[in-house]
Enzyme design. Structure first.
Site, PDB file in Angstrom:
ATOM      1  N   SER A 686       0.797  -1.222   0.000  1.00 52.41           N
ATOM      2  CA  SER A 686       0.000   0.000   0.000  1.00 52.41           C
ATOM      3  C   SER A 686       0.832   1.275   0.000  1.00 52.41           C
ATOM      4  CB  SER A 686      -0.974  -0.007   1.182  1.00 52.41           C
ATOM      5  OG  SER A 686      -0.278   0.252   2.370  1.00 52.41           O
ATOM      6  N   LYS A 729      -6.276   4.093   8.740  1.00 50.81           N
ATOM      7  CA  LYS A 729      -5.327   5.014   8.106  1.00 50.81           C
ATOM      8  C   LYS A 729      -5.867   6.444   8.118  1.00 50.81           C
ATOM      9  CE  LYS A 729      -3.130   1.660   5.059  1.00 50.81           C
ATOM     10  NZ  LYS A 729      -3.114   1.088   3.712  1.00 50.81           N
TER      11      LYS A 729
END
Ligand code: ADP
Length: 784
Positions: A686, A729
């Site tokens: 990611s 996140k």
């Protein structure tokens, strides 16, 4: 002796009825009773009684054969005379017979309704003079027989008398063979041996073997008896001692202990089977020496049995409104979670017998999982107990060790129940995602049994060895992540996710819950401490970095402790804590909120990482050096992350023209990508777009906007693929005071799960490809 000689003069016909016998070999000159029941035998006896009363007795090869044919019988037997007969009430005949002489069957002449055969009388061979050797043999046989008889504890005086009176080797052999009950096959060989000395030798051999077996057997028996005698003797002695003490008016401590146990067992309201076991063990204890190791093992065991809450439960309060009040009282926000808990409780209220799923709270540490469990217990009026499963690899941790182990203990479930003392607590199993399995058995399988309503009414702990009913217990589990929960367990659970908190939320929690609680716990009065919200905000940003509020609570606790000390030392409050004097209470700041201080920089891009403890900010640095086209990766990247870096580089090379770079730009340089900050585990794809952005930034010498954070996987052609952990996140981005987050377009849906307070603070850019990342991040316009 004379009698027998006379009998020998009886004329033996050459055809006689045959009487098969099951487990006996009859020798000549023996007189003994036998029982006859089978029709084939009764008929033979009838025939014989009608004539000269003679019959040939032959042994069966297999005693279990019910209707023997000629093949089932040995070929040599003994002609006997029926001396007396008696009919028994059950139809059988009891005969007294005397053996006359051995005979061999030449031919069967009839096999129904009884056996009849032509025979030939067999005579013993003659014995030459009594030699020394025969004399020795005779003595030896006599001695051995005496020994065997005495080992077997038989009354042998008569037999010994007979044995000593007989000097004929053949007769001696016969008498011993018929009195010592050799096996049929062995006795038969003796019968068939016509040489008297050879016969006696065979008997001698058999005796030696028998003597050995009898000796060993006697030894075993006497050992067993000794052991028994010892235990019994001690028991009787102790009983006597007790009686004497009672007489003297003294009471034995051990006695007292036993009585105490008995009372406790009566009071413990155990199920019947358990009580029986307890009393059985108590009885064993009573028989033992009070100080022996075994007695201690039983004591500990009884202690466990009497102190478990077999039938002790608290009464449920099942008022949903109060439950809601209590949940609100203890927790800020968490609306969705509270709703689901209340729904769950409502179902249980309406249908108490329903075997609903087990609640599983999933989220980073310090977000209130344990305290929600405690509130549920409080709302229901139940007790609360919590055990941690983190790192458990041994099934015995759940289910206990068998009592045969030294220092054996019940498993943690039973320990927990003893600790709370009721059989219906709210039982929290922490860190269910962190159990392992190895050669010591699979704890997950044992847990499954604990949690399965079908099985847990009879939960068996190896130590207790009696079933315990767990069905009233309300189990709640917690985990940091769901992926590592064994799937069989996950299937039984209703997962309730509790994401981390934003800074605002943390501030509210601190002001409304943590601070008042800590003040109280430290014995302070609210007016002793003056702490402004902005001070707390500084504690959050400079002294903690976490998704939950556990460290925040600890820091606030530290302040309260310092204040308490000052008051104890006589200083007068109120104590005012400000961002400026915070250092005096908590020392130097532990963290530096990066985004606050840093400028937009060339070659540094902000990524977002997911960890089991919540989201994290990840700074990716890229730089180019003179070299030969190598790629250097540092910062302990995992394999997937390294591959992702290579993909990012290949993408840049393939699109060099777009960024105004010469096509072979990489030939004279080395590229170095680094991910600092050791604490964050770095793997996964990611960070792909972040690495590509940092790289392009340094190649074209344009700074990356410091207010933008990003996450997304990159393909070689620059497509941006979706990633996981978006909610955590974004919370991390909000905490780090980022203004804008770049996300893969396919992750748009995940935003629904993000708390609105975090969403409000951020701008989102959803992207399909790298160009869409670079334009806002580097503030450039790319030619399409
Ligand atoms: P976990 O079990 O998830 O690790 P805890 O339940 O131990 O977390 O929570 C740590 C501390 O934070 C506890 O004192 C708890 O009361 C407090 N806390 C967590 N979330 C909240 C909340 N939403 N409101 C009030 N206090 C909270």
């Amino acid at each position: 002796m004379e009698d027998i000689l006379e009998e020998k003069e009886i004329l033996i016909p050459d055809e006689v009825p045959v009487l098969p016998v099951k487990d006996l070999v009859v020798f000549p000159s023996m007189i003994l009773p036998i029982f006859v029941g089978r029709s084939i035998s009764l008929k033979a006896v009838e025939e014989s009684l009608e004539g000269d009363k003679l019959v040939l007795l032959v042994a069966q090869r297999d005693p279990t054969t019910e209707e023997p044919t000629p093949e089932d019988l040995y070929p040599i037997g003994t002609i006997c005379q029926i001396m007396r007969q008696l009919r028994l009430p059950d139809g059988r005949l009891k005969l007294l017979i005397q053996g006359l002489t051995k005979a061999k069957i030449k031919k069967y002449t009839q096999d129904s309704p009884f056996l009849k055969a032509k025979i030939e009388v067999l005579e013993d061979l003659a014995v030459s003079e009594v030699s020394v050797e025969i004399e020795a043999l005779i003595r030896n046989v006599r001695e051995q027989s005496e020994k065997i008889l005495s080992l077997k504890g038989l009354d042998y005086d008569d037999i010994i008398a007979i044995l000593t009176s007989i000097d004929d080797p053949g007769q001696l052999a016969d008498i011993i063979a018929s009195n010592l009950r050799f096996k049929v096959s062995e006795a038969q060989t003796i019968l068939e041996t016509l040489d008297p000395v050879a016969r006696l030798r065979k008997v001698n051999d058999l005796l030696s073997k028998e003597l050995q077996v009898s000796t060993v057997q006697a030894q075993i028996q006497s050992e067993a008896r000794e052991e028994m005698d010892k235990v019994q003797r001690e028991y009787f002695l102790r009983e006597q001692l007790k009686a004497i003490k009672r007489e003297l008016g003294e009471f034995d401590e051990f006695d007292e202990e036993i009585e105490e146990f008995r009372e406790k067992i009566e009071k413990a309201r155990m199920p019947k089977a358990v009580k029986e076991e307890a009393l059985k063990q108590l009885e064993r204890l009573e028989m033992m020496h009070p100080d022996s190791a075994d007695a201690n093992v039983i004591r500990t065991y009884l202690d466990w049995l009497v102190s478990l809450p077999w039938r002790k439960s608290t009464k449920d309060k099942m008022d949903i409104k109060t439950a809601k009040k209590i949940l609100d009282e203890d927790h800020y926000d968490l609306e969705k979670v509270k709703e689901r808990i209340l729904e769950y409780l409502s179902v249980r209220k309406l249908n108490p017998k329903a075997k609903g799923p087990i609640l599983c709270f999933v989220g980073p540490p310090g977000v209130g999982k344990t305290s929600l469990g405690k509130s549920i217990a409080r709302a229901l009026g139940r007790k609360f107990v919590r055990i941690s499963l983190g790192g458990i690899r041994d099934e015995a941790e759940i289910r206990g060790h068998r009592r045969t182990y030294i220092g054996a203990m019940p498993g943690r479930i039973i320990q927990g129940l003893k600790q709370v003392g009721t059989n219906n607590p709210v039982f929290m199993l922490d860190e269910i995602d962190k159990i392992g399995a190895d050669f010591r058995g699979d704890p997950a399988a044992a847990l499954l049994e604990v949690l399965d309503p079908e099985q847990n009414t009879n939960f068996s702990d190896h130590y207790l060895n009696v079933p315990f009913d767990l069905s009233k217990v309300m189990f709640i589990t917690t985990a940091n992540v769901t992926d590592t929960i064994p799937s069989a367990l996950k299937d039984r659970m209703e997962v309730i996710e509790i994401p981390g908190y934003t800074e605002e939320e943390k501030l509210q929690i601190a002001l409304k819950y943590l601070l008042p609680r800590q003040i109280k716990e430290h014995g302070l009065k609210p007016e002793d401490i003056q702490i402004a919200p902005k001070t707390i905000a500084r504690i959050i940003s400079h002294y903690t970095r976490e998704a939950g509020v556990r460290n925040l609570e600890r820091e606030i606790g530290a302040i309260c402790r310092k204040v308490a000390r000052k008051i104890a030392e006589g200083e007068k409050g109120p104590f005012k804590i400000t961002p400026q004097n915070l250092r005096r209470y908590l020392g130097l700041p532990k963290y530096r909120p990066e985004m606050e201080v840093e400028e937009s920089e060339v070659g540094v891009a902000t990524g977002l990482a997911w960890t089991p403890y919540g989201g994290e900010i990840l700074r990716v640095e890229a730089t180019v050096l003179k070299g030969k086209g190598n790629l250097m990766l540092t910062g302990q990247m995992g394999e997937v992350m390294q591959e992702s870096a290579k993909a990012a580089l290949s993408y840049v090379r393939s699109r060099a023209k777009l960024f105004g770079l010469p096509e072979n730009f990489y030939e004279g340089i080395d590229v170095h990508i680094h991910v600092p900050e050791g604490a964050v585990p770095k793997d996964g794809p990611s960070a792909g777009i972040t690495m590509a952005t940092a790289l392009i930034s340094t190649l074209i010498n344009k700074p990356v906007d410091k207010e933008i954070a990003m996450t997304g996987e990159i393909t070689l052609r620059g497509r941006v693929l979706p990633v996981g952990g978006v909610k955590e996140k974004i919370l991390a981005a909000a905490r780090a005071k980022v203004k804008c987050v770049i996300l893969p377009v396919q992750n748009k849906e995940d935003l629904a799960e993000v708390p609105p307070s975090a969403k409000r603070k951020l701008k989102f850019i959803f992207v399909k490809n790298m160009d869409e990342v670079l334009e806002p991040a580097l503030k450039i316009k790319l030619k399409k």
